[in-house]
Design an enzyme around this catalytic site. Sequence first.
Site, PDB file in Angstrom:
ATOM      1  N   ARG A  44      -2.902  -6.395 -10.353  1.00  0.00           N
ATOM      2  CA  ARG A  44      -1.663  -6.262 -11.134  1.00  0.00           C
ATOM      3  C   ARG A  44      -1.963  -6.165 -12.633  1.00  0.00           C
ATOM      4  O   ARG A  44      -1.290  -5.441 -13.355  1.00  0.00           O
ATOM      5  CB  ARG A  44      -0.724  -7.445 -10.832  1.00  0.00           C
ATOM      6  CG  ARG A  44       0.671  -7.195 -11.389  1.00  0.00           C
ATOM      7  CD  ARG A  44       1.733  -8.113 -10.794  1.00  0.00           C
ATOM      8  NE  ARG A  44       3.050  -7.561 -11.025  1.00  0.00           N
ATOM      9  CZ  ARG A  44       4.000  -8.150 -11.758  1.00  0.00           C
ATOM     10  NH1 ARG A  44       3.785  -9.328 -12.300  1.00  0.00           N
ATOM     11  NH2 ARG A  44       5.164  -7.570 -11.940  1.00  0.00           N
ATOM     12  N   HIS A  48      -0.669  -3.077 -14.814  1.00  0.00           N
ATOM     13  CA  HIS A  48       0.227  -3.255 -15.965  1.00  0.00           C
ATOM     14  C   HIS A  48      -0.425  -2.836 -17.283  1.00  0.00           C
ATOM     15  O   HIS A  48       0.277  -2.478 -18.229  1.00  0.00           O
ATOM     16  CB  HIS A  48       0.741  -4.698 -16.035  1.00  0.00           C
ATOM     17  CG  HIS A  48       1.893  -4.939 -15.117  1.00  0.00           C
ATOM     18  ND1 HIS A  48       2.816  -5.935 -15.306  1.00  0.00           N
ATOM     19  CD2 HIS A  48       2.289  -4.288 -13.994  1.00  0.00           C
ATOM     20  CE1 HIS A  48       3.722  -5.891 -14.334  1.00  0.00           C
ATOM     21  NE2 HIS A  48       3.411  -4.908 -13.521  1.00  0.00           N
ATOM     22  N   TRP A 187       4.895  -9.899   0.669  1.00  0.00           N
ATOM     23  CA  TRP A 187       5.458  -8.746   1.384  1.00  0.00           C
ATOM     24  C   TRP A 187       4.907  -8.655   2.813  1.00  0.00           C
ATOM     25  O   TRP A 187       5.530  -8.049   3.671  1.00  0.00           O
ATOM     26  CB  TRP A 187       5.097  -7.457   0.646  1.00  0.00           C
ATOM     27  CG  TRP A 187       5.793  -7.227  -0.650  1.00  0.00           C
ATOM     28  CD1 TRP A 187       6.969  -6.533  -0.820  1.00  0.00           C
ATOM     29  CD2 TRP A 187       5.384  -7.641  -1.969  1.00  0.00           C
ATOM     30  NE1 TRP A 187       7.293  -6.517  -2.153  1.00  0.00           N
ATOM     31  CE2 TRP A 187       6.352  -7.168  -2.888  1.00  0.00           C
ATOM     32  CE3 TRP A 187       4.295  -8.364  -2.457  1.00  0.00           C
ATOM     33  CZ2 TRP A 187       6.262  -7.400  -4.264  1.00  0.00           C
ATOM     34  CZ3 TRP A 187       4.202  -8.590  -3.822  1.00  0.00           C
ATOM     35  CH2 TRP A 187       5.172  -8.114  -4.714  1.00  0.00           C
TER      36      TRP A 187
HETATM   37 FE1  DDH Z   1       4.185  -4.767  -8.212  1.00  0.00          FE
HETATM   38  N1  DDH Z   1       5.291  -6.467  -8.481  1.00  0.00           N
HETATM   39  N2  DDH Z   1       5.771  -3.641  -8.730  1.00  0.00           N
HETATM   40  N3  DDH Z   1       3.023  -3.109  -8.085  1.00  0.00           N
HETATM   41  N4  DDH Z   1       2.596  -5.938  -7.793  1.00  0.00           N
HETATM   42  C1  DDH Z   1       4.884  -7.756  -8.274  1.00  0.00           C
HETATM   43  C2  DDH Z   1       3.660  -8.157  -7.798  1.00  0.00           C
HETATM   44  C3  DDH Z   1       2.601  -7.292  -7.560  1.00  0.00           C
HETATM   45  C4  DDH Z   1       7.024  -4.088  -9.044  1.00  0.00           C
HETATM   46  C5  DDH Z   1       7.393  -5.413  -9.250  1.00  0.00           C
HETATM   47  C6  DDH Z   1       6.591  -6.497  -8.930  1.00  0.00           C
HETATM   48  C7  DDH Z   1       3.444  -1.831  -8.271  1.00  0.00           C
HETATM   49  C8  DDH Z   1       4.774  -1.425  -8.401  1.00  0.00           C
HETATM   50  C9  DDH Z   1       5.838  -2.275  -8.624  1.00  0.00           C
HETATM   51  C10 DDH Z   1       1.325  -5.480  -7.511  1.00  0.00           C
HETATM   52  C11 DDH Z   1       0.863  -4.179  -7.656  1.00  0.00           C
HETATM   53  C12 DDH Z   1       1.660  -3.080  -7.951  1.00  0.00           C
HETATM   54  C13 DDH Z   1       5.959  -8.649  -8.619  1.00  0.00           C
HETATM   55  C14 DDH Z   1       5.887 -10.170  -8.544  1.00  0.00           C
HETATM   56  C15 DDH Z   1       7.015  -7.877  -9.024  1.00  0.00           C
HETATM   57  C16 DDH Z   1       8.384  -8.361  -9.461  1.00  0.00           C
HETATM   58  C17 DDH Z   1       5.217 -10.764  -9.794  1.00  0.00           C
HETATM   59  C18 DDH Z   1       5.117 -12.262  -9.741  1.00  0.00           C
HETATM   60  O1  DDH Z   1       6.159 -12.918  -9.582  1.00  0.00           O
HETATM   61  O2  DDH Z   1       3.988 -12.785  -9.852  1.00  0.00           O
HETATM   62  C19 DDH Z   1       7.944  -2.976  -9.136  1.00  0.00           C
HETATM   63  C20 DDH Z   1       9.418  -3.073  -9.495  1.00  0.00           C
HETATM   64  C21 DDH Z   1       7.209  -1.851  -8.842  1.00  0.00           C
HETATM   65  C22 DDH Z   1       7.725  -0.472  -8.713  1.00  0.00           C
HETATM   66  O3  DDH Z   1       8.876  -0.197  -9.188  1.00  0.00           O
HETATM   67  C23 DDH Z   1       7.179   0.456  -8.006  1.00  0.00           C
HETATM   68  C24 DDH Z   1       2.309  -0.936  -8.328  1.00  0.00           C
HETATM   69  C25 DDH Z   1       2.412   0.565  -8.574  1.00  0.00           C
HETATM   70  C26 DDH Z   1       1.183  -1.709  -8.126  1.00  0.00           C
HETATM   71  C27 DDH Z   1      -0.260  -1.303  -8.097  1.00  0.00           C
HETATM   72  O4  DDH Z   1      -1.121  -2.109  -8.119  1.00  0.00           O
HETATM   73  C28 DDH Z   1      -0.653   0.110  -8.048  1.00  0.00           C
HETATM   74  C29 DDH Z   1       0.520  -6.569  -7.018  1.00  0.00           C
HETATM   75  C30 DDH Z   1      -0.932  -6.459  -6.535  1.00  0.00           C
HETATM   76  C31 DDH Z   1       1.318  -7.706  -7.048  1.00  0.00           C
HETATM   77  C32 DDH Z   1       0.948  -9.128  -6.614  1.00  0.00           C
HETATM   78  C33 DDH Z   1       0.540  -9.961  -7.806  1.00  0.00           C
HETATM   79  C34 DDH Z   1       0.206 -11.398  -7.438  1.00  0.00           C
HETATM   80  O5  DDH Z   1       0.073 -12.187  -8.383  1.00  0.00           O
HETATM   81  O6  DDH Z   1       0.062 -11.735  -6.270  1.00  0.00           O
END
Ligand code: DDH
Length: 290
Positions: A44, A48, A187
């Site tokens: 993540r 980001h 998820w």
């Molecule tokens: Fe995500 N994401 N993401 N995400 N994401 C969260 C957690 C993780 C959105 C929202 C959230 C991608 C796209 C989207 C990962 C990878 C990727 C969380 C929770 C939210 C909210 C955070 C927390 O509470 O700690 C949204 C909205 C989108 C979208 O609109 C498509 C993408 C493209 C990726 C990627 O990696 C390519 C991952 C991994 C996590 C888990 C993090 C954790 O600490 O565990």
Amino acid sequence: KEIIPKGPFTPKFEDYQQVYNAVAKALEEHDEYDDGSYGPVLLRLAWHASGTYDKETGTGGSNGATMRFAPEGDHGANAGLKAARDFLEPIKEKFPWISYSDLWILAGVCAIQEMQGPHIPYRPGRADRDLSFCTPDGRLPDASKEHKHLRAIFGRMGFNDQEIVALSGAHALGRCHADRSGYDGPWTFSPTTLTNDFYKLLLEEKWQWKKWNGPKQFEDVKTKSLMMLPTDMVLIKDKSFRQYVEKYAKDNDLFFKDFADVVLRLFELGVPFTTGEDARWTFKSSFDEA
Ligand code: DDH
């Protein structure tokens, strides 16, 4: 007598592979975190750092590691990512020649590979920049929004519908934290192994609104232990998105191939490389034969 090498140290593939190995080792050693791995939060961080890219102005992207600074580090979307940045600090100390920007992306690649995902080709070339390069808030997706928002946010980075769906498969990994995003839960049942389960569960489970005081999210009817964000659910409500969810749910190899292609591009957005695409390397993971 000490031998002082002439000129600056020019790290080679083997040097970066050593950084990779150090991240992989630290991942293995710190299995006390969350569901047993820092892998998801490292991924993540890399996403980001990269996902702030704006193709019109060429601003944002992984070059700069500007999330180190308060304006960007404090953006709501980045809540909790300090855990990932702190995790990497001892690695940066051990390999001071690597930029934070290259390290964060290398760690994202390592996280994917060590969570049994596909190999992600990598090339260095990112330089750290000061806080004047911080991007404005609002460039990363807002989970409460609809299909228009997804297309606007990812379109700004240069991604189409198929690529949005392929990238979203990353939500097979990790979880939401009530004290970070406000959302809660994982998820999938195996949040530290990359598979196409995100798509399968989206299609195969029945989902209902979770009844709670937190932000609007979905829970699976059967076990109530899994979650989906409103933006995740958009991927099966919108016809154009849904065709790709169906493809990836049926074919993990296709998902891995498309995921690797699109993540590679995500991680390179806005980086002024002086090397060509043929300079990309593939790191050996713990699962590869010696
Ligand atoms: Fe995500 N994401 N993401 N995400 N994401 C969260 C957690 C993780 C959105 C929202 C959230 C991608 C796209 C989207 C990962 C990878 C990727 C969380 C929770 C939210 C909210 C955070 C927390 O509470 O700690 C949204 C909205 C989108 C979208 O609109 C498509 C993408 C493209 C990726 C990627 O990696 C390519 C991952 C991994 C996590 C888990 C993090 C954790 O600490 O565990």
